[in-house]
Design an enzyme around this catalytic site. Structure first.
Site, mmCIF file in Angstrom:
data_model
loop_
_atom_site.group_PDB
_atom_site.id
_atom_site.type_symbol
_atom_site.label_atom_id
_atom_site.label_comp_id
_atom_site.label_asym_id
_atom_site.label_seq_id
_atom_site.Cartn_x
_atom_site.Cartn_y
_atom_site.Cartn_z
ATOM 1 C CB THR A 44 -0.852 0.027 1.335
ATOM 2 O OG1 THR A 44 -1.963 -1.219 1.134
ATOM 3 C CG2 THR A 44 -1.836 1.520 1.313
ATOM 4 C CB VAL A 70 -13.779 -4.534 -0.015
ATOM 5 C CG1 VAL A 70 -13.866 -3.370 -0.063
ATOM 6 C CG2 VAL A 70 -14.931 -5.171 -0.970
ATOM 7 C CB SER A 71 -8.300 -3.004 0.020
ATOM 8 O OG SER A 71 -7.482 -2.153 0.664
ATOM 9 C CB THR A 81 -0.192 1.042 5.321
ATOM 10 O OG1 THR A 81 0.082 -0.303 4.740
ATOM 11 C CG2 THR A 81 0.864 1.590 6.333
ATOM 12 C CB ILE A 131 -4.002 -6.616 8.766
ATOM 13 C CG1 ILE A 131 -2.694 -7.290 8.974
ATOM 14 C CG2 ILE A 131 -5.271 -7.561 8.517
ATOM 15 C CD1 ILE A 131 -2.184 -7.863 7.721
#
Ligand code: ASP
Length: 311
Positions: A173, A202-203, A222, A224
């Site tokens: 990321t 989905v992030s 950034t 998990i």
């Protein structure tokens, strides 16, 4: 005439447990410094925070060392799907794309959506927008990422797919937070995801949990994604500042809470007074900044405990 203020900038290329998979500290430092120099120059030339964030994200998306744009990690089915979020602090307006493929700069689509009635688009809709914008078809894959994926497949994906965050896959990321000479804030975040995740996952990067800005503070996260979502970290920090907390207090409290719940994450931010902050519960955060006097980074910051710093 409004008095001009000193522009500020902080950006990141992810967080994790080591710098090894990214080629070591020197390679990461070089990449961060290159991006900081270019983007900070834009800010001192009078470019807006919004524009600086987009340009900064584009530069980092183009750097294959980071997991966003070119060099994005592959999902469990071997495909790359990228997500990006953008937020203009002055208008407190969020936009983003989720799981988009075959474009070079997901941040461009996220920014484009600022002007639209529908501001967050996922896979099919995001792809349609890319076509409408006549963005050229672009393959963001790299040999290195493909090899990482093949390596893991050889082991028949012994690690659980949605849980692979090892340095081989390299979560990543990128994110940029800018404060311009007119005192405006903006934040942008772009990612290839966690790597090896289930199709459709989905992030946080295209959610206010992972990327948030208002006129008092702007934050990019950034780590998990699920942990970031559970903490609603970016919005949590920014809203604490809006409610009157100082940026150090907002970072300190939010990171202490995240640490107590064993979250694995990091964040960068700037407030309306131009204070810069970062924090992490993970071992490393690949973040660098320019505070007007000097450029610096957080690569060698102590690991293992909650760290939050104000620059
Ligand atoms: N937050 C990103 C995600 O979970 C990954 C990362 O920041 O490393 O999609």
């Amino acid at each position: 005439m409004m008095t001009k203020v000193q522009p500020k900038l902080i950006l990141h290329g992810g967080a994790g447990s080591s710098l090894q998979s990214k080629g070591g500290i020197d390679a990461v430092r070089q990449s961060l410094q290159k991006a900081i120099a270019q983007v900070y120059n834009l800010l001192t030339d009078g470019v807006s925070a919004k524009e600086a964030v987009v340009q900064g994200c584009r530069i980092l998306e183009d750097d294959p060392i980071f997991n966003a744009g070119t060099g994005s990690v592959l999902q469990s089915d071997g495909q790359i799907r990228m997500s990006a979020g953008f937020m203009d602090g002055t208008r407190q307006s969020f936009s983003g794309v989720i799981n988009v493929s075959r474009i070079q700069h997901p941040i461009d689509l996220a920014q484009k959506l600022q002007q639209e009635r529908d501001r967050v688009l996922s896979d099919y809709g995001a792809q349609e927008l890319a076509r409408e914008q006549q963005l050229p078809v672009y393959d963001p894959s790299t040999e290195k990422r493909l090899q990482e994926w093949l390596q893991d497949r050889k082991g028949a994906f012994q690690r659980s797919m949605a849980d692979v965050v090892a340095e081989s896959a390299g979560r990543g990321t990128i994110g940029v937070v800018a404060f311009d000479e007119n005192g405006n804030l903006a934040a942008g975040t772009s990612t290839g995801g966690k790597g090896f995740e289930r199709v459709g996952r989905v992030s946080d990067s295209a959610m206010p949990a992972g990327n948030y800005a208002n006129s008092e503070a702007a934050v990019s996260c950034t780590g998990i994604g699920e942990d970031i979502i559970d903490e609603c970290l970016a919005a949590r920090i920014a809203i604490r500042v809006s409610d009157g907390w100082s940026l150090p207090e907002a970072f300190g409290r939010s990171f202490a809470e995240a640490e107590s719940r064993q979250r694995d994450l990091g964040a960068i931010g700037i407030d309306q007074n131009g204070h810069i902050a970062w924090g992490k519960t993970s071992d490393v955060i690949l973040a660098g900044f320019h505070n007007g006097d000097r450029m610096g980074d957080c690569l060698e910051a102590a690991s293992g405990t909650v760290v939050d710093r104000i620059i």
